[in-house]
Design an enzyme around this catalytic site. Structure first.
Site, short mmCIF file in Angstrom:
data_model
loop_
_atom_site.label_atom_id
_atom_site.label_comp_id
_atom_site.label_asym_id
_atom_site.label_seq_id
_atom_site.Cartn_x
_atom_site.Cartn_y
_atom_site.Cartn_z
N THR B 27 8.63 -17.85 144.93
CA THR B 27 9.49 -16.88 145.62
C THR B 27 10.33 -17.57 146.68
OG1 THR B 27 7.84 -15.16 145.26
CG2 THR B 27 9.45 -14.76 147.01
N HIS B 30 13.22 -19.22 145.07
CA HIS B 30 14.29 -18.26 144.77
C HIS B 30 15.15 -17.99 146.00
CE1 HIS B 30 13.18 -17.11 140.70
NE2 HIS B 30 11.92 -16.96 141.06
#
Lengths: 334, 334, 334, 334
Positions: B27, B30
């Site tokens: 995450t 990202h």
């Protein structure tokens, strides 16, 4: 097409049954219409039909525990009997399962032959036209019992025959709120009669908001998907509460595109896919339900016709003005 | 981007923690790359990072049961505390959950402030670089524990960090056969080291036959979907045994098209969608696992870097040559 | 003994509630009688009583989400909040649980102070005299919900208050046959009114045969043990079906001798011991039940008395002519 | 007593098996000693023995799916096949179950005849002396699998044969800490070899404190009761954690007095009583376990003797110096 067929032969472990009543299933309508699915699956000639009650007229030499004269229904999924599924109580998902009226001759005939192990002896208090629907009632029972519903909010997408049976069963099992999405007004009316609290036409504006309003803004705790319709499936998952459970019985005709991340994974839901009936847990549950709620099941057997009017039965189902049609042996035939 | 930030304020129920080590999650990559998802979800400025261990340096006036000097990790999902989910042990799926490093400031900083109720005191025997990964280890634990695996055949699609943790946990929990489908050879190698029995490159011809050969022709009993890749998800469901269970953790970036009838409904499978960690059942399980299998977890923390080399950490993850990168406070910083 | 007590102090996380109605529990009767159990457990002076509804009149400085004027009931088990049980949704079995009216002051008073986290806001449609019994209703709900009852045969041993609530809940949740063993004819009559199918006096000859006759000779599938009486417990296990489930709530005053081999192990039964209520799953379930079945609960609140007639309430309970007695604030007091 | 017996007859659904190896069970020792239980249960003359592997030498006319020459073990509980238990996957608790070597002739003979449906074909990789112990291994598997053990603390009371198998299985299934209470030092030593972490002699002072010390003061999460000893049963329940699970397999010879209120009800524990093996879920699990952990099972087959030395086998078991004794057909007999 009605035609003469020889009385079926029975093997040493089989019984021969004279059919007294038989239900027409949506699957039978598909075959009757010879649609794409039927053309791929069915190998004619075949006697269709898989929901019935009848009387045993002959038993094979190895058969014990049942005898001629007994009234019986039967589980129509015949497992191979020796694979891992069959040996662990999961014969309904045996890879080599044969289904009566689909893979081999069924019950729209005077006689049917079937393995004794598949029989379900029927108590006297259950009349023929109800005993004939153990099969679809069992599909609904298997679906509703897959997740406890007592005290919970339930959304049922699709109020066809099995969806309506599911309404009655969920009500019986203590569901707190039963919401039904179904386009056919006649069927919505029946849903209300057998226990639904909220009736929704899928075309209605504000439908999703109404479901949320009825569930503290959180959505239903259990989704019973009975339509096989891709829009209904997506709508059901969109509405389902975080941590909720979706039981899927309806068969979509094609692949389905889902918002797996948003509607399923982030929500932490559980999905239980349902096929057939558990042998024979579901049958015991269905029988107890019939003892308690005979009137509601009665209400859903909308038509009882003599066997020879089978074409009318199919038409009623196709135009959406019947729920369960049971074909019966008339007195003169008996 | 490294920059000065004020020491966070703490409320009466919060603690202030000096971060000692922090893991970099997919995450975080990202967000670092500022991809489409990040642009929609993240509201800068934000300190990212949600996997960490640190030392309590200050406590709010209402805080009991922990004290300055204690070493702690923390659950990064902060539930609202008063909704139906939070009141029934499901805070991880609270509709108003706030995630550290995503919805509010996280742990890639010298200090983090967090609610005392989210703390996890860390026993001395667990070193910082392992205590820093309770969060992703917990995702894997939550997924594997969702369905008993002892004595069963398991297929894991995707051997990223969480997939590899899942291999180690499934092995620990008595899985009979662990098969892994993963394109990255380095990660397949690690899968083998931590307990996988069968390693499969998704491009390999005959892959599906091999999975069937290893499972008596029936397919795996449990699917742990860790990739979020639509092809892997479909392949996993296609292979899954009738009556099997699929636990879905990987997040597909878009909607996914499934053969719902053939691969799911007719098979009678169960699907368990997984989000976050159960509070705090998963943490107790993860800690017991760390006590027993420290060496395997150690093997998956492929890189330990000083905080200031964070850019190198992100690069290693992006080029697929690292599994878990832990950033550590160096002695001179301490 | 009625006496003046100072208005309780509230901490920063507490609320002060003005009690509007309170139920008298069997536990209160034990304390009132100062029996052996009470002498060992209770440390006077103590305000007893743990079932109530009231109005918030003051809130501590850290309290959010509730406000003065709100009508609330409350969970009377106060967990320590930081042990393994409390952190995994099992606060009802926290080793350091404190119970209002037993371990600390309770609700038989004008005011009670309690932690905000234990409150249960009560919807307007539930009147005071029903909102006051969430606690014992929850005991029954926890017991019945421990094992699905839909379509099953149920034996309930003991139709005191909680046993009678259990009858109503089992009926609501679709139990196929509800059999009740209870010596008090008045209570057997009420059992019948709220859903029992078969009423049995323990002294009746042929009682066990009757239970077998009603269950195909196999015995009930679920035993709900509500009496704490050793003979009833043994009789219940003797009758329980192979593979059945016994949920034990009644507290026997002494050790109990069981035929563990014959009645339990060879039968392969499951036993679920029940304590308190699940926080707050049970409360949500009880509230949904109250929405649906208010009339049946109403039937079991046999007496509503003004607070000052509390002695009469205790007497009614002791002589077995009442089920649930609720003491209410009268208009002049309000 | 060794004597000539006629080769058993086989019915149309049976097979005749030439026995290759057979295990001696504690039950066999009871019968050998002709104790009180045996005098009540056994109707001589009877061939005892129920754990075996052999080769099919003849099949009845209705038998499919197995053939002469095949190596098989068999489930020794023969259900009636048509009652509610048998029809719902619970044949092991059929009221009319007949057990080989107890209710009808068993396997301590050259030949045994048995229903084909009870057979378990044995893969080549499992040698005779291990294939002979599927039955007791299955008892242990059924017990351990009744409650997930991965990551949990386990207390096993009684390390006889089945208790020791349970140690090995619990270890395989990821138990975090395995504690064993057993008076026989030889068996405690074996427990350690197959996976126990903590070995306790019931006579040791401070035993209960040690169990608490190993479990954060809370007690074990799972109790596997394998002794049937009333003191052990009570000690196990006393130590069991609140909310824990006790799986009971050991058969106490008399009634047992329990502190039901304090040790069971207030703790909110679950009890799972275990009988036999699930057909055939347990067999699949046991086989997978044998594939993975052959060495540990090997370690527990402490003695392999030729059939004619059966008396020595019984003596070894009676004086506590053997765990599992397997009697084997010698080459000259073959």
């Amino acid at each position: 097409m009605l035609k003469e067929a020889p009385k079926p032969a029975i093997g040493p472990g089989d019984v021969l049954i004279r059919v007294r009543a038989a239900g027409i299933c949506g699957t039978d309508v598909h075959i009757y219409d010879w649609d794409r699915w039927s053309q791929n699956r069915i190998r004619p000639p075949l006697i269709i039909g898989h929901e019935f009650v009848g009387e045993i007229v002959e038993i094979g030499q190895n058969v014990r525990h049942v005898k001629p004269g007994q009234r019986v229904s039967a589980e129509g999924h015949i497992g191979c009997g020796h694979c891992e599924f069959c040996r662990t109580g999961q014969a309904h998902i045996c890879n080599d399962v044969r289904i009566i009226g689909v893979d081999r001759d069924g019950c729209f005939a005077e006689y049917i032959s079937i393995e004794a192990g598949n029989l379900w002896p029927v108590p006297d208090v259950i009349p023929d036209h109800l005993a004939a629907v153990f099969d679809p009632l069992g599909n609904a029972m298997h679906t509703v019992m897959a997740e406890p519903v007592a005290g919970k909010s339930i959304l049922i997408t699709g109020a066809g025959t099995i969806g309506l049976f599911a309404v009655a069963i969920a009500h019986y099992a203590g569901a707190a709120t039963i919401m039904v999405i179904e386009p056919n007004a006649f069927k919505r009316g029946l849903a209300s009669e057998v226990g639904a609290d909220v009736l929704l036409d899928p075309g209605t504006e504000g439908l999703e908001q109404e479901v949320l309003d009825r569930t503290d803004g959180l959505g239903p705790q259990v989704l019973l998907e009975m339509s096989g319709n891709p829009n209904a499936i997506n709508q059901g998952f969109r509405l389902l509460r975080n941590g909720g459970c979706a039981c899927l019985l309806g068969i979509p005709p094609d692949k389905v595109t889902l918002d797996l991340a948003k509607d399923i994974i982030f929500k932490g839901v559980t999905i239980r896919a349902i096929n057939g009936r558990r042998m024979f847990d579901t049958w015991y549950q269905s029988q107890n339900f019939l003892f308690a709620e005979q009137q509601r099941v009665e209400r859903l057997v909308t038509h009882r016709l003599p066997f020879e009017q089978y074409e009318r039965g199919f038409e009623l189902l196709k135009n959406g003005t019947a729920v369960k049609v049971v074909l019966e042996l008339t007195a003169s035939e008996g």
